[in-house]
Design a protein around this motif. Structure first.
Motif, short mmCIF file in Angstrom:
data_model
loop_
_atom_site.label_atom_id
_atom_site.label_comp_id
_atom_site.label_asym_id
_atom_site.label_seq_id
_atom_site.Cartn_x
_atom_site.Cartn_y
_atom_site.Cartn_z
N LYS A 339 3.73 15.42 19.82
CA LYS A 339 2.86 16.21 18.95
C LYS A 339 1.56 16.60 19.65
CE LYS A 339 5.70 15.89 15.49
NZ LYS A 339 6.46 17.07 15.04
N TRP A 340 1.15 15.81 20.67
CA TRP A 340 -0.12 16.12 21.32
C TRP A 340 -0.09 17.44 22.07
CZ3 TRP A 340 0.31 16.72 26.53
CH2 TRP A 340 1.35 16.06 27.18
N ALA A 343 -1.11 19.98 19.62
CA ALA A 343 -2.55 19.86 19.36
C ALA A 343 -3.37 20.47 20.50
CB ALA A 343 -2.91 18.39 19.16
N CYS A 345 -2.43 22.86 22.46
CA CYS A 345 -2.31 24.32 22.39
C CYS A 345 -3.31 24.90 21.40
CB CYS A 345 -0.88 24.70 21.99
SG CYS A 345 -0.56 26.47 22.06
N VAL A 346 -3.47 24.22 20.25
CA VAL A 346 -4.47 24.66 19.27
C VAL A 346 -5.87 24.58 19.85
CG1 VAL A 346 -5.48 24.16 17.02
CG2 VAL A 346 -3.00 24.04 17.33
N VAL A 347 -6.17 23.50 20.59
CA VAL A 347 -7.48 23.36 21.22
C VAL A 347 -7.72 24.49 22.22
CG1 VAL A 347 -8.86 21.92 22.76
CG2 VAL A 347 -7.57 20.87 20.90
N THR A 377 0.80 24.59 27.33
CA THR A 377 1.43 23.96 26.16
C THR A 377 2.16 24.94 25.27
OG1 THR A 377 -0.70 24.14 25.00
CG2 THR A 377 -0.23 22.06 26.12
#
Length: 728
Positions: A339-340, A343, A345-347, A377
């Motif tokens: 899942k990281w 995360a 990719c969103v960052v 990512t």
């Protein structure tokens, strides 16, 4: 017990050797070993070359700074303390500018600038080797005076730098009036003569990180996971037997160390070349000074060692084992995505979006960091979408009784790691192509218009200007101009509602341009393209006036116009101008814009060098990933011909399992690249985004996705007749 079994005390010390030997043996016997070994060798070489690029960049900029400091003039405001006079000017051969440094010693013991063994004699010029070659090609070796030799490497920022040291034939009568500076010597950092690549080490390393390091890491990920199913099962087995993380790491290192070390050895070849001689980089023309790399040889060797260690560390990290608290049955880690990654990719997306609000300077660093995170990512995001799509495909195949769709959907949902490795080439490749286009678009409309002006006028009109031009210099220039040339004075009035340009000259010179010879200023119109280009910035308003005797230099503000009846006299005109007045500028209309555009193109050449290397690494990663998947599909699908009784199932599975996810990756990469390029333009504060380039890239990768699916189906179909059951 310990005393009865002394051999046990030695076993822990030898265990790591045994585990490494297990890994070495596995490298020889595991299915798909040959492909993985070549893939790891290529990935290790890519990592080593990237590390070498970082180390070479740091060493080069350190050397440049040292030489810039050594040759920088120490300026003083006191004429009594000064030991020499110094003045800088800019000139060019074609569209490549270079620096011209005028020097005049004031004391007999004054040391010459670094790079010169002695002061040049009056009327002599010393040129850097690159400038000397360019001057010889342009038949202008004596442009600044008698050619007295070359500047040695200690006085140049790099061997590719173009600059000249010139001593005027006569000392300046009034140094202050002619913009000379008093200096007491050399040894102070003084920015001058920005050459082929004027950017900082941080900016250069940032470009290398984005365009080379990310593709090299992608290649390493793909190479590490080639044929991963067998190694994952082995890792689960030894984990079930009680092996720790360190034990599994030693086996993985033993399996990868030989090809990884071989790849690092491959990078030793360019490192040795950098240490042995000056190296001219392709596309850019920049020459790396071997003195800098020799001084930093420990750093270069350390960079290669670090790249090897980093390669092995990543190989270990990418072989994870998922531990279950409720079951003892081994499970494959490829069935889930961390899942990281989503995360991060969103960052990365948020960093790109908010970089435009950051202060100037940090905004570029934030943008680049967000770009690296997002592109690294994004393949995992694509894989997550494909997992959901695979479940729908499998459900649809089950309802319709289509075994091809059923198997393809379940494979897609069960093996997201394969989708990550395949889609990384498509996603990063489309992004690289589009962003290279945006960077290259910075040429701009004004520079393109300047190129058209230069082509229209040719080399039959020159602007000669200097803020310190004197009437004596104008007389000398007029006497030394070649036959067939004419000298006029240009006075510009750009302000007000009626801007204009006034030309003043003798009657013969005015008549050579088919102009009248009035005693007072008279507005004229002309169809001569040279005069049209002169008047264009002033709304076409042109006036002329004839004078007898000396030209009124006091009214010119340092601007003269030289015209020729025939082209081909540039070298003679420039030689006469530089002999008449040190630091004078001679150019054609629009030439300054064209030179500026060419400087941007020179920077683009660096992007082509790094970006082309990155695209080549991505291509290798794509070929390796596709080849590994062909091997797996061929082995996995061959028995289906017996179960289904036809070969059509191969094409159905390959298209749904490979082509459809890659098309999804292409579509998402196209959308994200369009969004990201807008922020790229904002970050650069110039340039334009091209939809045709993005559409062409997307079309090419879409066709590649279809081709990969068809080739995989063809490979499985050819292997099907030779399949035999095995006890596995």
């Amino acid at each position: 017990m310990t005393g009865s079994h002394p051999a046990q005390t030695r076993r822990p010390g030898r265990l790591w050797i045994q585990l490494l030997r297990v890994g070495l043996a596995a490298a020889r016997t595991t299915p798909g070993t040959r492909l993985r070994s070549w893939a790891l060798l290529a990935a290790s070489a890519a990592m080593a070359l990237t590390a070498l690029a970082f180390a070479t960049t740091t060493a080069t900029y350190d050397g440049r700074t040292q030489r810039d400091t050594a040759r920088g003039p120490i300026v003083t405001g006191s004429a009594h303390q000064a030991t020499a006079l110094w003045k800088e000017a800019i000139d060019s051969f074609g569209t490549t500018p270079h620096g011209v440094i005028y020097i005049e010693p004031l004391t007999p013991n004054s040391p010459p600038p670094p790079g010169l063994s002695h002061w040049p004699r009056p009327g002599e010029a010393l040129l850097s080797p690159e400038l000397a070659r360019a001057a010889e090609d342009n038949d202008s070796l004596d442009r600044y005076g008698h050619y007295a030799g070359t500047i040695n490497a200690q006085g140049l920022r790099s061997p590719s730098e173009r600059m000249a040291y010139v001593r005027p034939a006569h000392p300046p009568a009034d140094p202050a009036a002619e913009s000379w500076q008093y200096i007491t010597g050399f040894g102070q950092l003084f920015p001058m003569n920005q050459d082929i690549y004027p950017h900082t080490a941080v900016e250069t390393n940032g470009v290398i990180a984005v365009l080379m390091a990310v593709p090299a890491l992608a290649l390493l990920v793909v190479a590490t996971r080639v044929g991963s199913a067998t190694r994952d099962r082995r890792s689960q087995l030894i984990n079930a037997l009680g092996a720790s993380w360190a034990h599994r790491a030693l086996i993985n290192v033993g399996e990868a160390v030989v090809p990884a070390a071989a790849g690092t050895v491959v990078a030793v070849i360019p490192a040795a070349l950098l240490l042995a001689t000056d190296v001219r980089l392709p596309f850019t023309g920049y020459i790396i000074d071997t003195a800098d790399t020799r001084r930093a040889w420990p750093e270069l060797a350390g960079a290669l060692a670090v790249s090897l260690v980093l390669t092995l560390v990543l190989v270990v990290i990418l072989h994870r084992v998922q531990r279950s608290k409720t079951a003892t049955r081994p499970s494959l880690s490829s069935s889930r995505l961390p899942k990281w990654r989503l995360a991060l990719c969103v960052v990365g997306v948020l960093a790109i979006a908010f970089s435009q609000y950051a202060p100037k300077g940090p905004d570029i660093a934030i943008f680049l960091a967000g770009t690296v995170l997002m592109w690294a990512t994004l393949p995992s995001v694509v894989a997550q979408l494909c997992i959901a799509n695979g479940k729908r495909i499998a459900a649809g195949g089950y309802r319709k009784g289509d075994p091809g769709r059923l198997i393809a959907g379940r494979w897609t949902a069960a093996h997201p790691g394969v989708l990550v490795r395949l889609s990384v080439v498509f996603i990063i490749g489309i992004g690289l192509i589009s962003h290279l286009q945006v960077w290259n678009s910075r040429l701009g409309d004004s520079a393109a218009a300047a190129q058209r002006i230069t082509q229209r006028v040719g080399d039959t009109l020159y602007t000669v200007h200097s803020s310190t031009l004197t009437s004596g210099a104008v007389k000398n220039l007029s006497r030394n101009l070649p036959d067939g040339t004419h000298l006029l004075v240009a006075t510009t009035h750009p302000e007000g509602d009626h801007p204009r340009i006034d030309l003043t000259g003798s009657c013969p010179d005015l008549e050579s341009l088919r102009l009248p010879c009035p005693g007072t200023a008279q507005r004229v119109t002309s169809s001569d393209p040279r005069l049209e280009e002169l008047a264009r910035p002033y709304a076409g308003n042109l006036t002329v006036r004839a004078v007898n005797g000396d030209l009124p230099v006091s009214q010119t503000n340092g601007s003269l116009i030289v015209t020729t009846d025939e082209p081909g006299h540039r070298a003679e005109i420039e030689k006469a101008a530089y002999a008449a007045h040190p630091g004078i500028n001679v150019d054609t209309p629009g030439e300054t814009w064209v030179i500026g555009a060419q400087q941007k193109n020179n920077a683009n050449n660096w992007l082509f060098l790094f970006g082309g290397s990155g695209l080549a690494l991505l291509l290798v990663a794509g070929l390796i990933s596709a080849a590994a998947e062909f091997v797996r599909i061929r082995a996995g699908l061959a028995p289906l011909s017996v179960l289904t009784g036809n070969y059509q199932v191969f094409r159905t599975i390959a298209l749904w399992y490979l082509t459809v996810p890659l098309l999804i990756a292409t579509a998402l990469a196209t959308f994200i690249t369009n969004w990201h390029s807008l922020f790229f333009v904002i970050s650069l504060r110039e340039g334009r985004f091209s939809w045709p380039v993005l559409a062409t890239a997307a079309t090419g990768f879409s066709l590649a996705a279809v081709a990969i699916g068809l080739l995989a189906a063809h490979s499985a179909r050819r292997a099907a007749p030779f399949w035999r059951p095995k006890a596995d």
